[in-house]
Design an enzyme around this catalytic site. Sequence first.
Site, PDB file in Angstrom:
ATOM      1  N   HIS A  44       0.914  26.702  52.536  1.00 45.63           N
ATOM      2  CA  HIS A  44       0.887  26.796  54.458  1.00 45.63           C
ATOM      3  C   HIS A  44      -0.033  28.301  54.108  1.00 45.63           C
ATOM      4  O   HIS A  44      -0.357  29.097  53.701  1.00 45.63           O
ATOM      5  CB  HIS A  44       2.300  27.589  54.505  1.00 45.63           C
ATOM      6  CG  HIS A  44       3.090  26.050  54.403  1.00 45.63           C
ATOM      7  ND1 HIS A  44       4.850  26.221  54.940  1.00 45.63           N
ATOM      8  CD2 HIS A  44       2.954  24.674  54.291  1.00 45.63           C
ATOM      9  CE1 HIS A  44       4.968  24.925  54.230  1.00 45.63           C
ATOM     10  NE2 HIS A  44       4.100  23.914  54.119  1.00 45.63           N
ATOM     11  N   GLU A  46       0.617  31.358  55.688  1.00 43.55           N
ATOM     12  CA  GLU A  46       0.845  32.256  55.315  1.00 43.55           C
ATOM     13  C   GLU A  46       0.326  32.848  52.988  1.00 43.55           C
ATOM     14  O   GLU A  46      -0.052  33.553  53.295  1.00 43.55           O
ATOM     15  CB  GLU A  46       2.344  33.047  54.439  1.00 43.55           C
ATOM     16  CG  GLU A  46       3.067  33.042  56.738  1.00 43.55           C
ATOM     17  CD  GLU A  46       3.595  31.767  56.698  1.00 43.55           C
ATOM     18  OE1 GLU A  46       5.009  31.131  57.618  1.00 43.55           O
ATOM     19  OE2 GLU A  46       3.273  30.417  56.438  1.00 43.55           O
ATOM     20  N   SER A 166     -11.749  -8.788  78.820  1.00 41.13           N
ATOM     21  CA  SER A 166     -12.688  -7.257  78.040  1.00 41.13           C
ATOM     22  C   SER A 166     -13.860  -6.677  78.226  1.00 41.13           C
ATOM     23  O   SER A 166     -14.740  -7.680  78.665  1.00 41.13           O
ATOM     24  CB  SER A 166     -12.858  -7.375  76.608  1.00 41.13           C
ATOM     25  OG  SER A 166     -13.255  -5.744  76.147  1.00 41.13           O
ATOM     26  N   THR A 194      -4.015  -6.716  75.019  1.00 38.79           N
ATOM     27  CA  THR A 194      -5.077  -6.067  74.167  1.00 38.79           C
ATOM     28  C   THR A 194      -5.711  -6.177  73.089  1.00 38.79           C
ATOM     29  O   THR A 194      -6.651  -6.961  72.813  1.00 38.79           O
ATOM     30  CB  THR A 194      -4.456  -4.452  74.318  1.00 38.79           C
ATOM     31  OG1 THR A 194      -4.295  -4.211  75.252  1.00 38.79           O
ATOM     32  CG2 THR A 194      -5.406  -3.808  73.605  1.00 38.79           C
ATOM     33  N   LEU A 202      -9.110  -0.607  66.581  1.00 40.73           N
ATOM     34  CA  LEU A 202      -7.666   0.948  66.453  1.00 40.73           C
ATOM     35  C   LEU A 202      -8.442   1.727  65.503  1.00 40.73           C
ATOM     36  O   LEU A 202      -6.964   2.840  64.714  1.00 40.73           O
ATOM     37  CB  LEU A 202      -6.429   0.730  67.270  1.00 40.73           C
ATOM     38  CG  LEU A 202      -6.094  -0.509  67.745  1.00 40.73           C
ATOM     39  CD1 LEU A 202      -4.610  -0.548  68.028  1.00 40.73           C
ATOM     40  CD2 LEU A 202      -6.607   0.283  69.074  1.00 40.73           C
ATOM     41  N   ARG A 205     -13.281   5.050  63.269  1.00 39.50           N
ATOM     42  CA  ARG A 205     -14.842   4.777  62.621  1.00 39.50           C
ATOM     43  C   ARG A 205     -15.678   5.228  63.147  1.00 39.50           C
ATOM     44  O   ARG A 205     -17.212   5.319  62.445  1.00 39.50           O
ATOM     45  CB  ARG A 205     -15.237   3.373  62.794  1.00 39.50           C
ATOM     46  CG  ARG A 205     -15.393   2.861  64.210  1.00 39.50           C
ATOM     47  CD  ARG A 205     -15.255   1.393  64.353  1.00 39.50           C
ATOM     48  NE  ARG A 205     -15.002   0.959  65.871  1.00 39.50           N
ATOM     49  CZ  ARG A 205     -14.047   0.651  66.422  1.00 39.50           C
ATOM     50  NH1 ARG A 205     -13.157   0.858  65.936  1.00 39.50           N
ATOM     51  NH2 ARG A 205     -14.159  -0.005  67.708  1.00 39.50           N
ATOM     52  N   GLY A 282      -2.110  -2.523  76.808  1.00 45.26           N
ATOM     53  CA  GLY A 282      -2.961  -2.147  78.691  1.00 45.26           C
ATOM     54  C   GLY A 282      -1.821  -2.376  79.562  1.00 45.26           C
ATOM     55  O   GLY A 282      -1.665  -1.293  79.120  1.00 45.26           O
TER      56      GLY A 282
END
Length: 345
Positions: A44, A46, A166, A194, A202, A205, A282
């Site tokens: 973490h 700290e 599209s 979609t 999705l 890349r 969509g």
Amino acid sequence: MKRCLDLASLGLGNVAPNPMVGAVLVYGNRIIGEGFHQQYGQAHAEVNCINSVKKHDQHLIEKSTLYVSLEPCNHFGKTPPCSDFIIAYKIPKVVIACADPFEKVNGSGIKKLSDSGIEIITAILEKESIDLNKRFFTFHQQKRPFIILKWAQSENQCISGFQGKSIKISNALTDVLVHKWRSEEAAIMVGTNTVKMDNPSLTTRNWAGKNPIRIFIDRDLKIEQKAKILDQSAPTIILNQNINKIDRKNDFIQINFECDIIPQLNELLYQKNIQSVIIEGGAKLLQTFIDVGVWDEARIITNQTMIIENGIASPNFENKTSFKQEKIENDLIQYFSNPKMNKAK
């Protein structure tokens, strides 16, 4: 504390489901150590901060003030409690931006430090710290993921062509930014149409970041196996009405389509410890979130030089607050928050 927040932001996309945290150790007016939480499961802020102190300055640690952007943890998780680490180094004063809403912390870290004789100052840049960790706070306080709506539209506010055809709307540079956004969120979601019309991957890349968990609706499991969203390149959740099963990286989740799917989605993602989701379309799916008012942020990309004739109209909403905009070549990017959700926080 501003430096703490700047450091903390470097962990965006890498530390979830943990919060982003930065820490700075100061002796007099000189910073002798600083660090941030870099990767989930690793040290973490700290710990990284104190470990960064040079050998010739280590004798100053027990005379210094530690600034930290979120309450130090007080429980064993992937790492030991940071409160114990601070106490062991005999740091006399700790300045904390805000308390941690996670039920295993939620003031207990501050109490332990105070009970050990450490001077505590809180609520320094508190609002800024909460805003930085808006995903974390929403998840733990509202028991749901932080929800971002995103779409690209033409100048005449169309999201796709005739009958959902599209059409490439945003430019290449904006696409890089969108992939950066994806790398910052835990999950990404689209609707059935979609997947059918755009065949999206999705993934990130175009950006050097992790892929989000992909979520899409396939009520009757009719999406073809050759679809890019089923290519095994990222964990994928398929919301359907027939089965519950895990197939390699694909997770088939049965939901009730006769009821509102948003509460079911929120509960599902909460149980899976997924703190944020970006909804990329969509129009029907986006409008569903808008109509019920369950969203936190919207990012709208407008190609100011494109007109789409007889296209599918963009989602429509009025109850929104603009907080930022930027221009990338011909694309105007506008950022909105949901005043209803902001009030709830």
